[in-house]
Design an enzyme around this catalytic site. Structure first.
Site, PDB file in Angstrom:
ATOM      1  N   HIS A 121      -2.507  -9.364 -38.348  1.00  0.00           N
ATOM      2  CA  HIS A 121      -1.792 -10.602 -38.062  1.00  0.00           C
ATOM      3  C   HIS A 121      -1.863 -10.915 -36.573  1.00  0.00           C
ATOM      4  O   HIS A 121      -2.373 -10.135 -35.781  1.00  0.00           O
ATOM      5  CB  HIS A 121      -0.357 -10.560 -38.575  1.00  0.00           C
ATOM      6  CG  HIS A 121       0.516  -9.527 -37.912  1.00  0.00           C
ATOM      7  ND1 HIS A 121       0.368  -8.176 -38.148  1.00  0.00           N
ATOM      8  CD2 HIS A 121       1.545  -9.647 -37.034  1.00  0.00           C
ATOM      9  CE1 HIS A 121       1.279  -7.510 -37.440  1.00  0.00           C
ATOM     10  NE2 HIS A 121       2.001  -8.378 -36.743  1.00  0.00           N
ATOM     11  N   GLU A 136       3.368   0.559 -41.876  1.00  0.00           N
ATOM     12  CA  GLU A 136       4.179   0.481 -40.664  1.00  0.00           C
ATOM     13  C   GLU A 136       5.548   1.081 -40.989  1.00  0.00           C
ATOM     14  O   GLU A 136       5.929   1.195 -42.157  1.00  0.00           O
ATOM     15  CB  GLU A 136       4.349  -0.972 -40.213  1.00  0.00           C
ATOM     16  CG  GLU A 136       5.171  -1.816 -41.207  1.00  0.00           C
ATOM     17  CD  GLU A 136       6.204  -2.700 -40.525  1.00  0.00           C
ATOM     18  OE1 GLU A 136       6.748  -2.276 -39.487  1.00  0.00           O
ATOM     19  OE2 GLU A 136       6.471  -3.789 -41.035  1.00  0.00           O
ATOM     20  N   ASP A 151       0.640  -7.154 -30.337  1.00  0.00           N
ATOM     21  CA  ASP A 151       0.555  -5.693 -30.462  1.00  0.00           C
ATOM     22  C   ASP A 151      -0.398  -5.310 -31.609  1.00  0.00           C
ATOM     23  O   ASP A 151      -0.600  -4.133 -31.879  1.00  0.00           O
ATOM     24  CB  ASP A 151       1.941  -5.043 -30.618  1.00  0.00           C
ATOM     25  CG  ASP A 151       2.733  -5.581 -31.787  1.00  0.00           C
ATOM     26  OD1 ASP A 151       2.462  -6.719 -32.215  1.00  0.00           O
ATOM     27  OD2 ASP A 151       3.630  -4.877 -32.289  1.00  0.00           O
ATOM     28  N   ASP A 195       2.068  -5.264 -40.275  1.00  0.00           N
ATOM     29  CA  ASP A 195       3.518  -5.412 -40.386  1.00  0.00           C
ATOM     30  C   ASP A 195       3.796  -6.223 -41.633  1.00  0.00           C
ATOM     31  O   ASP A 195       3.073  -7.174 -41.925  1.00  0.00           O
ATOM     32  CB  ASP A 195       4.074  -6.154 -39.163  1.00  0.00           C
ATOM     33  CG  ASP A 195       3.940  -5.300 -37.902  1.00  0.00           C
ATOM     34  OD1 ASP A 195       3.627  -4.101 -38.030  1.00  0.00           O
ATOM     35  OD2 ASP A 195       4.143  -5.851 -36.804  1.00  0.00           O
TER      36      ASP A 195
HETATM   37 ZN   LIG Z   1       4.048  -8.039 -36.077  1.00  0.00          ZN
END
Ligand SMILES: [Zn+2]
Lengths: 595, 645
Positions: A68, A203, A72, A178
């Site tokens: 995505h 995650e 990060d 995520d």
């Molecule tokens: Zn994220």
């Protein structure tokens, strides 16, 4: 046993700069290529020298997958592809492809222009990097080359976030990036089918949190904002341009409407309109409700939320300001923070996770004074609130995902080590499957069972099925398949022995054994044969014993009775070498009878 | 494998394919040619249409028929709500259908007839645009019929079909025609659809996999690839190799099929869509400049998007850009909105616009600039105030039997400055206009059909190399309208089998399955010992526990608890060398055997031990009475002399 090897270059017992190397079936895949917001030095990017000491990575990496648009997860991508060097394929969803370059450019500006960072990628590098991106759609099965197949699943979290299923040969891995297992105001919940991967890499940001209900958190948030307005304070909400910001805007917009509030709400970013446009055009990625009503009303056209101007910082009276970036590490949000922090009437609401080293992280840990690089010291008297609006799966959500896709192994990344340990035990207890959480640079090797698909001749399967259904039903009986693998060039096919010999062009050699047993049993030979049939059946209940034309046959074993009515009988027993055990067993049986 | 043909219209296909005990329906198109026999539905009572004279066959005095038929010129029309010809339901019980695969939104108009009230319990698969836009088409159709309720339903005329004039006398199976479904049926039916993405592999009861692949014809249109472990069937319907707004056709995944079923080719084999578009632009320009209005009967989606884009540019060039375009459809707003959020299903040119936050289609901008105005109906609020002539009106339905187009023909039909332009290829325009004659307005025919023409189809087939090609019979003969055009057929070629089919037929498709797939698991794989029996050919016998789960076969290591049946068995091969064998016998202390040869057969008699060994090229027979020790010894000697796998 074949192996799957995983080495986190980032996100191993750590949050920030997600970058995981995956090796299976001789293929090397990079999962995410993120940067760490908390560092200004070389630690902000993953350590690519792990892959190659020098020179480009193209020959070492078969493909890169980006989950995505959060930095990060993709912030190091232009650095990797344009500065270290990588010209292979990069995969991400359409919305990620649309939004990531904007955030990258934003971050580049903050880093280079504000902080004067050297050795950072340029705008052109971002463009060149994005040219290498191949956009994927959800559930599409995409062949990276002849062996790597990938498929994206909806992950919630932010617009365009995806989980990826990756298969090489018979091995498969799911990488979640995520994700969020509960639908929110603008996104749906993550979904995956029962794909039974060998490994699920999940995650674990909120590994120990079971978050209170969404509604409560929202009410809490609105109450705090409202109270602050009432006492004439200012509310700063540091956000990233896309994602949580849109959800909070929807929340405030409806609340302002309902409560008829007059205090201004600002969104401090030229990007707002553009960002909201993305949401409009990628409305198919939002949740059911928004999709259903978008023709009548675009959820992202806000009436109460107006663009912010720097000069408003010193305006008197209450206001709410959304400003980027979300972790108070640079840019406008930090500038506003410095101004407003010393006033106890004001409030900062941190709606997401902050990585170590950022101002956001410091104040969330109770810092009452923050010191900056230029020795400037800011007293923090404003109230600091943390609202977990960041859409990550909590412990319950992670357990749910494991239940949905039924992996053979689980690996936790993108979380803090102690919290992972807790969840690891839980997973072990509940699912009895192995759970790993390697640190950065630590390689984890997971053995996977072999499962080789080969051709099988239909006649072979059919004859087995015929044999099986001829036997009396027995739920405990295992079905047995026996055949010969013919390996010819690149073809492997399982067939029965005669077809195999024909296919190979060789002659089978049949070894047969015959023996005679003398029995003292008067009466017709047929009667003796009947007796023997009963006797053998009794002794071999699991076997298909056939009696026809006076002869008894069990697989290749033949039993024949000869001799006149009042004479001793000769019992002939004969079998092929393949039924040696059975043949000799029956011969023994008859011999004992004859004694 | 069998193929049933349930639709008589190759452009509104409906098939059943049975394979590996799975019953698949391929498309459920609804043939609408039947509606041309009905009087148009007008919502203005005083219309000329409602005042046409009754018609009765000469020798019939049945009073029940009174008023069912109306006459206009030399044509007879049924005065009743229009009826539709759903797919044939005699060959198969729809309750048995496991899966319905839909190719594009134009091929699903019969879905409520199939899934509602039939006991259907299967799954329906379609892409997201197919579902969303298909919904618009279904809703529009129901809306058109509902807004003009008729007091009575004509039914008697069907009993006298032989006494009626052409073309009514030639109607296809009028007794099977049905009234349209209602909104409840539409909603129930559409709620069964599961959305799928291009190249998403969908498992069907473990027996088959089905996968849609982009067909380039319209938003979300797909061809379907149906595979088992060893067979590949491609169902090709509504495809285009031209570059318009949809994602281009994906050829690669269609290659080397065992069976290729090809249908829904162009309905205008003779004309070229590009030149038709050119003619259209000229006609629109001339008409507007002459002060006339242009009426374009159309579906609310598809080529209209390209027409908006193309015409707005042309009108600018021709200096008539002050004339507005009206898009009138109960679903106009949704259609315009949806087309701009389906970026992932568009051509790369349109898709790339999204990356710079531009809308893929310009119609959003055209609406903003008042160049394009959309309304649900002519009687909707605001239409009369915004209405301005001359103008271009896009509205449905292309059959001219219902929808707002009826009103526009009534309004504009008598003015020779106006022009009606036919762009949709589904209906014959002279048939469509018949109930309105005589008309003063000009008529232009510019049917734009982007689906494959015969040249493109034949080229594609050569490229895809199917073993067997299955096509509607009409594609193997020149078009009825042009029997001398022998190029307009699907070529027969000796490289493949060509099987034609027609309505109501059940075709056996040649697919002899010889192989299936099985998974070998760790324990079994570890025990494989390949023995090279010839250069490049190795054999290895294997034995394992067979497990069958959801039609997937796998073979696992034999567990220790199994009975004697499941031992690992090997096979001997080749011939036994007699000298070698005799030498081994003597080494084992068995001496002085008596050896006799009879042709190929060697008999070795062990007199002392009372045993006999008969050797032939491909067999060895050990006859040995009583002594098991001896037999075991002999067995081991024989086996030492033979190779095995
Ligand atoms: Zn994220």
């Amino acid at each position: 046993m074949p192996d799957i090897k995983i080495t986190p270059l980032g996100a191993g017992q750590d949050v920030g700069r997600s970058c995981i190397l995956l090796t299976m079936g001789g293929k090397n895949i990079m999962l995410d290529c993120g940067m760490h917001m908390g560092y200004n030095d070389e630690r902000r990017f993953p350590d690519f020298s792990y892959i190659s000491q020098e020179g480009p990575l193209t020959s070492y990496i078969d493909c890169v997958i980006i989950s995505h648009f959060h930095l990060d997860h993709c912030g190091a991508l232009p650095y990797m592809s344009e500065m270290v060097g990588y010209s292979g394929p990069i995969y991400m969803t359409h919305p990620t492809k649309a939004i990531a370059p904007i955030l990258l450019e934003d971050m580049r500006k903050v880093s280079v222009e504000k902080k004067g960072d050297q050795n950072f990628f340029t705008s052109q590098m971002i463009k060149d990097c994005m040219k290498k991106v191949i956009a994927v759609t959800l559930h599409q099965s995409l062949m990276v080359d002849n062996e790597i197949e990938i498929k994206a699943y909806y992950a919630g979290h932010v617009l365009g976030a995806a989980m990826f299923w990756i298969r090489v040969g018979a091995q498969s891995v799911v990488y979640t990036g995520d994700y969020n297992m509960t639908p929110d105001r603008h996104l749906g919940a993550a979904w995956i089918d029962k794909c039974r991967p060998d490994l699920l890499i999940s995650e674990s940001t909120y590994a120990t949190t079971i978050r209170d209900s969404k509604r409560c958190r929202e009410r809490d948030f609105l109450k705090k904002v409202h109270e602050c307005m009432d006492r004439g304070g200012k509310v700063l909400i540091p956000v990233f341009a896309l994602g949580r910001a849109q959800e909070l805007c929807i929340l405030l917009e409806t609340y302002w409407e309902r409560m008829n509030l007059k205090a201004p709400v600002y969104f401090a970013l030229g990007l707002t309109e553009k960002a909201n446009n993305y949401y409009k055009m990628f409305i198919t990625w939002t949740n059911q409700k928004i999709r259903k009503t978008f023709v009548q009303r675009n959820m992202f056209d806000f009436k109460h939320i107006k663009p912010f101007d720097r000069s408003y910082i010193d305006n008197p009276g209450p206001m709410v300001v959304f400003a980027t970036p979300g972790m108070l590490h640079a840019g406008l949000s930090l500038q506003i923070f410095k101004k407003w922090a010393p006033n106890e009437n004001n409030m900062v609401i941190m709606p997401g996770f902050c990585v170590q080293g950022t101002v956001g992280h410091k104040i969330l840990n109770g810092a009452k004074r923050v010191e900056f690089e230029n020795k400037q010291i800011v007293e923090v008297k404003m109230s600091v609130e943390y609202m977990s609006f960041s859409a990550h799966a909590d412990a319950k959500g992670i357990m749910q995902l494991i239940q949905h896709c039924e992996p053979r192994n689980v690996m936790l990344v993108h979380g803090e080590a102690e919290k992972m340990e807790f969840l690891k035990q839980k997973i072990l207890q509940e699912f009895s499957i192995n759970c790993y959480n390697p640190a950065n640079g630590e390689t984890c090797v997971i053995s996977t069972p072999v499962k080789i698909p080969i051709d099988v001749s239909l006649p072979l399967l059919k004859s087995e099925a015929r044999k099986f259904s001829a036997l009396p039903p027995d739920p405990k009986r295992r079905r047995t398949l026996h055949g010969v693998l013919v390996m010819k060039e690149n073809n492997v096919c399982l067939m029965d022995v005669d077809d195999a010999c024909k296919e190979a062009g060789i002659n089978r050699h049949i070894i047969r054994f015959s023996s005679t047993v003398h029995l003292n049993d008067t009466g017709p030979a047929l009667a003796t044969a009947h007796k023997l049939h009963g006797f053998i059946k009794e002794n071999l209940p699991q076997w298909p014993v056939v009696f026809a034309e006076g002869e008894i046959s069990i697989e290749s074993v033949l039993v024949k009775v000869e001799g006149d009515e009042d004479e001793q009988k000769n019992v002939y027993v004969s079998w092929t070498n393949q039924d040696e055990d059975l043949g000799s067993y029956i011969l023994n049986l008859l011999n004992r009878m004859g004694q | 494998m069998k193929l049933y043909c349930l639709s008589n219209d190759p452009n509104k296909p409906c098939h059943i394919l049975t394979f590996k005990e799975i019953t698949l329906m391929l498309d459920c198109g609804l043939s609408m040619q039947s509606v041309l026999n009905f009087l148009p539905l007008s919502f203005v009572a005083s219309s000329k249409l409602s005042n046409l004279p009754n018609w009765m066959p000469n020798d019939v005095s049945d009073s029940d028929l009174e008023g069912e038929l109306k006459e206009n010129g030399d044509r007879i029309f049924v005065d009743s709500p229009p009826e539709f010809c759903p797919p044939l339901n005699k060959l198969i019980d729809f309750a048995q259908v496991d899966v319905i695969l839909i190719s594009n939104y134009l091929c699903m108009m019969a879905l409520p007839f199939i899934t509602e009230g039939t006991g259907f319990q299967g799954r329906v698969y379609a892409t997201e645009p197919t579902l969303q836009i298909g919904r618009l088409l279904l809703e529009e159709l129901v809306n058109y019929i509902d807004q003009c309720p008729k007091a009575s339903f004509a039914a008697q005329w069907k009993n006298l079909i032989h006494k009626l004039p052409y073309p009514l006398s030639d109607s296809f199976k009028p007794k099977s025609w049905k009234q349209l479904y209602n909104m409840n049926d539409v909603n129930a039916s559409l709620s069964r659809i599961q959305m799928v993405g291009y190249n998403e592999k969908i498992d069907v009861y473990g027996a088959l996999k089905v996968m849609p692949s982009s067909s380039g014809f319209c938003l979300g249109s797909s061809n379907w690839i149906i595979t088992s472990d060893h067979e590949k069937i491609v169902y090709l319907s509504g495809s285009s190799t031209l570059t318009t707004h949809p994602r281009p056709m994906d050829h690669h995944s269609l290659k080397n099929a065992d069976v290729l079923i090809m249908t829904d080719l162009t309905q205008t084999p003779i004309s070229n869509p590009d030149s038709m578009l050119g003619v259209l632009c000229v006609v629109v320009g001339l008409t507007l400049r002459g002060g006339g209005n242009v009426l374009i009967p159309c579906y609310p989606t598809g080529v209209v998007y390209d027409l908006f884009e193309c015409l707005s540019v042309k009108m600018q060039d021709l200096g008539v850009s002050n004339c507005p375009m009206f898009f009138v459809s109960p679903v106009a707003d949704t259609s315009l909105a949806y087309s701009n959020i389906l970026a992932e299903w568009l051509s790369s040119v349109k898709q790339n616009k999204v990356y710079v936050t531009e809308e893929p289609f310009p119609h959003g901008l055209l609406v903003k600039n008042n160049k394009l105005k959309h309304f649900k109906h002519v009687y909707s609020d605001g239409f009369s105030t915004d209405f301005q002539e001359p103008c271009v009106v896009f509205c449905g339905h292309p059959s001219l039997r219902f929808g707002d187009v009826v009103r526009f023909i009534e309004l504009w039909g008598n003015n020779p400055r106006n022009c009606i332009v036919f762009t949709e290829p589904d209906f014959d325009y002279t048939e469509a206009l018949a109930p309105y004659q005589p008309l003063q307005m000009k008529v232009a025919h510019c049917a734009i059909d982007t689906s494959l023409n015969f040249t493109q189809a034949n080229k594609l087939i050569r490229d895809l190399k199917p073993n067997t090609l299955v096509v509607p019979e009409c594609y193997t003969q020149p078009p009825v309208s042009a029997p001398n055009l022998t190029d307009y057929v699907i070529e027969n070629n000796h490289d493949r089998t060509l099987i034609p089919y027609k309505w109501g037929e059940v075709i056996n498709l040649p697919l002899k399955r010889k192989h299936s797939q099985i998974f070998i698991e760790t324990g079994v794989a570890q025990k494989i010992v390949p023995v090279e029996v010839k250069p490049g050919i190795s054999l290895s016998s294997i034995t394992g526990t067979l497990s069958i789960k959801d039609n997937v076969h796998s073979i696992q290591d034999l567990s220790s608890s199994v009975n004697k049946a499941s031992k690992h068995v090997k096979y001997e091969w080749g011939s036994l060398n007699v000298t070698d064998f005799l030498q081994k016998l003597s080494q084992e202390g068995i001496s002085e055997p008596k050896v006799e040869s009879h042709g190929n057969v060697v008999v070795i008699h062990l007199q002392e031990e009372d045993a006999l060994i008969q050797l032939e090229d491909n067999s060895t027979h050990v006859v040995c009475t009583g002594d098991e020790t001896l037999r075991t010894k002999l067995r081991s000697i024989v086996m030492q002399c033979l190779k095995k796998f």
